[in-house]
Scaffold this active site. Sequence first.
Site, PDB file in Angstrom:
ATOM      1  N   SER A   8       0.706  -1.411   0.093  1.00 50.94           N
ATOM      2  CA  SER A   8       0.091   0.148  -0.047  1.00 50.94           C
ATOM      3  C   SER A   8       0.947   1.314  -0.212  1.00 50.94           C
ATOM      4  CB  SER A   8      -0.881   0.135   1.290  1.00 50.94           C
ATOM      5  OG  SER A   8      -1.514   1.276   1.386  1.00 50.94           O
ATOM      6  N   HIS A   9       0.340   2.470  -0.430  1.00 44.62           N
ATOM      7  CA  HIS A   9       0.898   3.542  -0.465  1.00 44.62           C
ATOM      8  C   HIS A   9       1.397   3.927   1.228  1.00 44.62           C
ATOM      9  CE1 HIS A   9       0.553   3.940  -4.513  1.00 44.62           C
ATOM     10  NE2 HIS A   9       1.031   5.249  -4.664  1.00 44.62           N
ATOM     11  N   SER A  10       0.660   3.438   2.193  1.00 43.89           N
ATOM     12  CA  SER A  10       0.772   3.639   3.600  1.00 43.89           C
ATOM     13  C   SER A  10       1.296   2.387   4.240  1.00 43.89           C
ATOM     14  CB  SER A  10      -0.473   4.373   4.001  1.00 43.89           C
ATOM     15  OG  SER A  10      -0.786   4.008   5.151  1.00 43.89           O
TER      16      SER A  10
END
Lengths: 127, 240
Positions: A8-10
């Site tokens: 994920s981007h986070s």
Amino acid sequence: MVGIVVVSHSGRAADGIREIAREMGGDARIEAVGGTEDGRIGTTPDPIREAIEDVDSEDGVVVLVDLGSAVMNAELAIEEAAVDEVAIADAPVLEGALNAAVAATSPSATVESVREAAEDAADVSKV
Amino acid sequence: MDRETQSEAVRAAVDAIADRLEAEKSHLTELDSAIGDADHGANMNRGFQAALERLEDADGEPAELVKTTGVALVSEVGGASGPLYGGSLMKASQELEEGITAESSVAFAERYLETVEERGKASVGDKTMVDAITPAVHTYKKAIEVDDHEPLEALGKAVDAAGRGVAFTTPLRAKKGRASYLGWRSVGHQDPGATSTLYLLEELFAVATEYLDGDVEVDAEAEVDPDELEEPAADGDGGA
């Protein structure tokens, strides 16, 4: 056992998705990767490659991704990874990870069956 | 040009590009905030600053230096620009293993374009960096292989072509990348990736001019300045 990598981007989102997936597929080998080294929102290929290599037990790995650049960085990571069989599932990341985790615990699981289980999540209607 | 001078030129090019991106950081971010996630300027700047650092300890061969630059972008950018710009430099650098010649530079350019297209799955007209690279690479190849121009002159023509490509992105509806989520609202905005690609080419041309000792004019800005076309009536100065 087929390994699973959630990208994920986070980092926190990836960890959370892994947490939920583990609830259903307790024994599955899942790694979560997200964010950049300096803690920004984003993805970079190196940690994805390491995660792929970590969860592999010679049965291959299925990668779940969230948005655009996660796909490209996962592709780069797969090219560099010392693992024979790796597939990116074209699936919603949370539901797909959950399905994949359950599918991976089957004794007859393959990269293909786990990827398909993850991709089935795209057809599930929520409302 | 001997191998050592080629390496020096590669370092000078990365240096010039890093400076340019530092200077254009806010402008690129402004373009990206209209249709993306407002990080293109910061990401490109961070990537090229990291490349500068890594080049200090890098091997002296030109191909190795280009590859190192790509690796730095891939690991430091954190967005789609990492794999698109960096991954493509890594792949294309293989074409320079025998050094930089007119022939190998065409192969390099084609390999770069091919890798961007494969990775980003974008084509001309999708409102992406491909809209700048494709005309630039085709123009460069034709100028060298068909029209028999010197590399510097060919590169000048490529910069012009990229400039026209950038201007062409403004009226398009984005079909790839973050901007595609906006649909028709992406129309009327210049693509940031095409714009940074033009900056890369302009700096490459400036450095090539120094090293190849030519005086070829680039008239991209005279013909169409994409920055002025971007929002024609925004501040009333029109720019013409």
